[in-house]
Scaffold this active site. Sequence first.
Site, PDB file in Angstrom:
ATOM      1  N   GLY A 125      20.662  26.871 -43.552  1.00 40.20           N
ATOM      2  CA  GLY A 125      21.311  27.791 -44.477  1.00 40.20           C
ATOM      3  C   GLY A 125      22.067  28.887 -43.759  1.00 40.20           C
ATOM      4  O   GLY A 125      22.948  28.615 -42.942  1.00 40.20           O
ATOM      5  N   LYS A 172      17.108  17.641 -41.104  1.00 37.39           N
ATOM      6  CA  LYS A 172      17.452  18.793 -40.278  1.00 37.39           C
ATOM      7  C   LYS A 172      16.933  18.616 -38.852  1.00 37.39           C
ATOM      8  O   LYS A 172      17.602  18.990 -37.878  1.00 37.39           O
ATOM      9  CB  LYS A 172      16.907  20.063 -40.917  1.00 37.39           C
ATOM     10  CG  LYS A 172      17.605  20.376 -42.246  1.00 37.39           C
ATOM     11  CD  LYS A 172      16.847  21.409 -43.054  1.00 37.39           C
ATOM     12  CE  LYS A 172      17.605  21.783 -44.320  1.00 37.39           C
ATOM     13  NZ  LYS A 172      16.818  22.705 -45.183  1.00 37.39           N
ATOM     14  N   VAL A 175      41.140  36.025 -39.652  1.00 36.64           N
ATOM     15  CA  VAL A 175      41.771  34.758 -39.289  1.00 36.64           C
ATOM     16  C   VAL A 175      43.130  34.989 -38.633  1.00 36.64           C
ATOM     17  O   VAL A 175      43.538  34.266 -37.725  1.00 36.64           O
ATOM     18  CB  VAL A 175      41.952  33.859 -40.536  1.00 36.64           C
ATOM     19  CG1 VAL A 175      42.822  32.662 -40.222  1.00 36.64           C
ATOM     20  CG2 VAL A 175      40.597  33.421 -41.065  1.00 36.64           C
ATOM     21  N   GLU A 196      12.526  21.841 -56.778  1.00 38.01           N
ATOM     22  CA  GLU A 196      13.195  21.002 -57.775  1.00 38.01           C
ATOM     23  C   GLU A 196      12.160  20.459 -58.761  1.00 38.01           C
ATOM     24  O   GLU A 196      10.964  20.438 -58.463  1.00 38.01           O
ATOM     25  CB  GLU A 196      13.863  19.799 -57.092  1.00 38.01           C
ATOM     26  CG  GLU A 196      14.738  20.130 -55.913  1.00 38.01           C
ATOM     27  CD  GLU A 196      16.106  20.632 -56.340  1.00 38.01           C
ATOM     28  OE1 GLU A 196      16.540  20.260 -57.447  1.00 38.01           O
ATOM     29  OE2 GLU A 196      16.707  21.417 -55.596  1.00 38.01           O
ATOM     30  N   GLY A 236      12.080  28.505 -59.324  1.00 36.75           N
ATOM     31  CA  GLY A 236      13.336  27.900 -58.890  1.00 36.75           C
ATOM     32  C   GLY A 236      13.378  27.609 -57.403  1.00 36.75           C
ATOM     33  O   GLY A 236      14.417  27.240 -56.860  1.00 36.75           O
ATOM     34  N   ASP A 266      13.775  16.409 -46.427  1.00 35.36           N
ATOM     35  CA  ASP A 266      14.779  17.436 -46.130  1.00 35.36           C
ATOM     36  C   ASP A 266      14.608  17.936 -44.691  1.00 35.36           C
ATOM     37  O   ASP A 266      15.570  18.015 -43.929  1.00 35.36           O
ATOM     38  CB  ASP A 266      14.617  18.597 -47.124  1.00 35.36           C
ATOM     39  CG  ASP A 266      15.495  19.785 -46.789  1.00 35.36           C
ATOM     40  OD1 ASP A 266      16.708  19.718 -47.042  1.00 35.36           O
ATOM     41  OD2 ASP A 266      14.961  20.782 -46.235  1.00 35.36           O
ATOM     42  N   ARG A 297      33.410  16.653 -60.430  1.00 35.34           N
ATOM     43  CA  ARG A 297      33.268  15.437 -61.225  1.00 35.34           C
ATOM     44  C   ARG A 297      33.806  15.678 -62.630  1.00 35.34           C
ATOM     45  O   ARG A 297      34.574  14.901 -63.152  1.00 35.34           O
ATOM     46  CB  ARG A 297      31.799  14.986 -61.257  1.00 35.34           C
ATOM     47  CG  ARG A 297      31.626  13.498 -60.950  1.00 35.34           C
ATOM     48  CD  ARG A 297      30.196  13.033 -61.129  1.00 35.34           C
ATOM     49  NE  ARG A 297      29.423  13.000 -59.893  1.00 35.34           N
ATOM     50  CZ  ARG A 297      28.634  14.006 -59.456  1.00 35.34           C
ATOM     51  NH1 ARG A 297      28.511  15.100 -60.158  1.00 35.34           N
ATOM     52  NH2 ARG A 297      27.967  13.896 -58.335  1.00 35.34           N
TER      53      ARG A 297
END
Lengths: 425, 425
Positions: free
Chosen positions: B125, B196, B26, B181, B178, B192, B38
């Site tokens: 991703g 996209k 940077v 869901e 996993g 989903d 939260r």
Amino acid sequence: MLGCGVVGTEVVRLLTQQADDLAARVGAPLELVGVAVRNVDAPRDPVVDRALLTADADELVTRADIVVELMGGEEPARNLLLRAIEHGASVVTANKALLAQDGPTLYRAADEAGVDVYYEAAVAGAIPIVRPIRESLTGDKIRRVLGIVNGTTNYVLDRMATDGLELEDAVKEAQGLGYAEADPTADVEGYDAAAKAAILASLAFHTRVHLDDVYREGITSVTASDVAWAARTGHAVKLLAIAEATDDGVSVRVHPALVPLDHPLAGVRGAFNAVFVEAEAAGELMFYGRGAGGAPTASAVLGDVVSAARHRVLGGKSPEESTYADLPLLPHASALTRYQVRLVVDDRPGVLAQVASTFAGQGVSIESVRQVPDGDRADVGTGGSAELLLTTHVAPEAALASTTRAARDLAPVREVTSVLRVEGV
Amino acid sequence: MLGCGVVGTEVVRLLTQQADDLAARVGAPLELVGVAVRNVDAPRDPVVDRALLTADADELVTRADIVVELMGGEEPARNLLLRAIEHGASVVTANKALLAQDGPTLYRAADEAGVDVYYEAAVAGAIPIVRPIRESLTGDKIRRVLGIVNGTTNYVLDRMATDGLELEDAVKEAQGLGYAEADPTADVEGYDAAAKAAILASLAFHTRVHLDDVYREGITSVTASDVAWAARTGHAVKLLAIAEATDDGVSVRVHPALVPLDHPLAGVRGAFNAVFVEAEAAGELMFYGRGAGGAPTASAVLGDVVSAARHRVLGGKSPEESTYADLPLLPHASALTRYQVRLVVDDRPGVLAQVASTFAGQGVSIESVRQVPDGDRADVGTGGSAELLLTTHVAPEAALASTTRAARDLAPVREVTSVLRVEGV
């Protein structure tokens, strides 16, 4: 523009044909002010305006905001680019030999002058790889880069694998198709791949890697028997450009290698290129496309030209989400696609004709029909029923939907088992 | 940072572990000033400094140069990002739902405020696709985008193909691993992928495409028999996000489709994603990698954070070819690799042991030996000779070279037919 061969001509074509789009993307029109060539009288594609041709490259680079170098080779390209940078121009180059030999000199000069050097086209033709490594992966740690970066050798090895050709016959074939030069040394001996490996390694590891730092072995020692044996042991033979970072340092090499058939690189066929990147957080990534050719390389060059131009116009403001094109959105019913339809029908003469005419009646023509052997479904083949597999030609969604409804209503059609679209053909 | 779930935690890890590299890239250190969550008392990975946690997101976004939004969902993400932009912050988001619903509002606000919006992680991703489309291909004309942008459904369809599982069993398996869901609706029904698709179409065609403009069909109607039949007709079933530009306009849709097995998308297995792009000049391109998961998504987010930070520090000066890392270059002799060696030897007892001990003597251990059936070479099998195929474990180049020399000198070794490295394993 410096040089106007196959790539240069395509760059001019894109600059001309897409002038309006490019202006919208840059925020200002792009004007081609001159094209430096060795022989201004040589025959050219009509897209190149002869009035722009000049033999005086030294003068041309002093009156452009962006200089695109497509001459190749170290000199005079190197001095012309340095001269352009001194005069405040941003430069775009596809010159891998120059970058692998003396890139740092250019980068330093550009850095001091506060201008840009872009070279997406120098590594893998049309495949965006420089930006992804420099920007997208800059928050990550790259461990390894494996690249198929020479289309000629990939084509040759592919032909050796598919038809068992010996190297020299495959090379002759590649020459016949224009995939290989009359003198194929730069490709088959791995010199081209080595230059690209040096550039990739410098980018991936923020380390100065010179062409001479790259270990190089070509494909000349690979035999048809090697390729056949590779296949028998579940491998493909590929010429790989490898850049690896270990705890001790960086290793950069080019040599033929056995790649497991289930590795994404093993599926890269013909003259295509691909760069496989292993990063700590991102995991495995692969970038695939055409690594050479006039139009593909020109696409990468234009991308760089637009970036450089935007940078000058917007002062580095990142391009906003311009929706200037604002094309109409088509209703799904008008989308064109092909279908594969499975039907269970009464197994008697005339049924197929009836089904076919129903499709034809809806303007959907059938490409192929195949009787599904029974056993796939318990009830098929029994009770005088048969299953048909129809593949249609391209038709609009609406026609297909009405066709499927009509087929369902046909007396001899007991069931429409499935309707699936076919894409990517 | 707004939100600190799986991805957020990995972002914090990268920011912490790679602080020095990031600062070098940077041109200034990146300081994490706060993490809005939260519940500040919820258990966290120790890499997250609890002192940085706050429940007051509204306040946090007013005191950061860059706001990274990883909460997902439309609100409060939308208002927090607009508030951050008003306060002059550049924003990085992985929020596909928000962008597909109301991206233009964000882009316009950022444009007026002169700050950046980056969202590489929102589409595929870890796969760099936003930059390649926005920048690398900006001089070209994109015709079509075909994307496998949902790993869950790709895994499910892959399992249906490889083991003939029915959809619900494959989904259960994916849930167990996993990959899916507890409520798989968003994935299997294509929501989903549709979000996209809207983002990809907007980017590719510079046209405003809203989630509601996308035709959507999930994979719930796909049966094991469909997948089996697809294979028999030379296809793979994939859930595709398709954005197409025709002369009439743009068509954007998500549905399962048959893809020919020789198409690069057909080889995209398991939970991997890939975006296939057809451009006028560039031709066919494919971008492949992990479309989900904490670390891969964090990699894309960090890439955007570095771009946004560079932009603020360098004022848009394109990052120069920094060679700050300057890692040592290793001699080729020290490069580690595996080999496959073919030898023609006397066909008598003890020879294999002799060869093996020669390799062992040079510190090269043999992973497997296989006797090549004769017929491959006319002279083998005759005259009491046999051909051996040895695969070694990983060894340094130097050891392998000396081993090959030593093997050549062995009396019973008539010829070393070939020595090839094995990579990509």
